[in-house]
Design an enzyme around this catalytic site. Sequence first.
Site, PDB file in Angstrom:
ATOM      1  N   CYS A  80       0.777   1.507   7.054  1.00  8.29           N
ATOM      2  CA  CYS A  80       0.101   1.824   5.794  1.00  8.29           C
ATOM      3  C   CYS A  80      -1.215   2.548   6.049  1.00  8.29           C
ATOM      4  O   CYS A  80      -1.584   3.465   5.314  1.00  8.29           O
ATOM      5  CB  CYS A  80      -0.138   0.552   4.988  1.00  8.29           C
ATOM      6  SG  CYS A  80       1.407  -0.196   4.405  1.00  8.29           S
ATOM      7  N   CYS A 137      -1.528  -2.733   7.501  1.00  3.96           N
ATOM      8  CA  CYS A 137      -0.874  -2.627   8.803  1.00  3.96           C
ATOM      9  C   CYS A 137      -1.023  -1.186   9.297  1.00  3.96           C
ATOM     10  O   CYS A 137      -1.411  -0.302   8.532  1.00  3.96           O
ATOM     11  CB  CYS A 137       0.600  -2.999   8.671  1.00  3.96           C
ATOM     12  SG  CYS A 137       1.603  -1.708   7.925  1.00  3.96           S
ATOM     13  N   GLU A 182       0.828  -1.205   0.000  1.00  2.00           N
ATOM     14  CA  GLU A 182       0.000   0.000   0.000  1.00  2.00           C
ATOM     15  C   GLU A 182       0.861   1.254   0.000  1.00  2.00           C
ATOM     16  O   GLU A 182       0.584   2.219  -0.706  1.00  2.00           O
ATOM     17  CB  GLU A 182      -0.920   0.028   1.234  1.00  2.00           C
ATOM     18  CG  GLU A 182      -1.814  -1.187   1.393  1.00  2.00           C
ATOM     19  CD  GLU A 182      -1.185  -2.257   2.275  1.00  2.00           C
ATOM     20  OE1 GLU A 182      -0.010  -2.606   2.071  1.00  2.00           O
ATOM     21  OE2 GLU A 182      -1.881  -2.745   3.172  1.00  2.00           O
TER      22      GLU A 182
HETATM   23 ZN   LIG Z   1       1.799  -1.994   5.681  1.00  2.00          ZN
END
Ligand SMILES: [Zn+2]
Length: 149
Positions: free
Chosen positions: A83, A80, A52
């Site tokens: 991101c 995560c 991402e």
């Molecule tokens: Zn990430």
Amino acid sequence: MDQFMKRAVDLAVNNVREGGQPFGAVLVKNNQVVAEGVNELHQAYDVSGHAELLAIRRAQEELKTHDLSGFTMYASGEPCPMCLTAMYFAGIEDVYYAASVDKAVEAGLGKSKQVYDDLQKQKEERSLVMKHVPLEEGQEDPMKLWKEQ
Ligand SMILES: [Zn+2]
């Protein structure tokens, strides 16, 4: 499954076949793919090499802007915290993901879940120790400088 999500998952599958982690991302505006990314941790020593983040970086470089409001992120895996934060900073408000963070844990990729869990805790209880160090008397204050510009 939508064509953009299918593309994100295909990118992830190809990335695993090429020795990388199972993450692909597609950044879309006005029903068109603007940028793509895959997890590149197997290629470079850079922890920010997430699918991402790389898609965001590429779109911003191409369009010469930090503002990606109105864009939609399609990610093969639930983003995560790093991101996700980049998406907040870029103004992205829509994210679709296929595999959940818990699914990633099952696959042996537990970092994201670990950070999400840590962020739920009070600052003092997190595994990453943060210590506040105030400026010294007479030291030039960059925040003040910024505010007075
Ligand atoms: Zn990430």
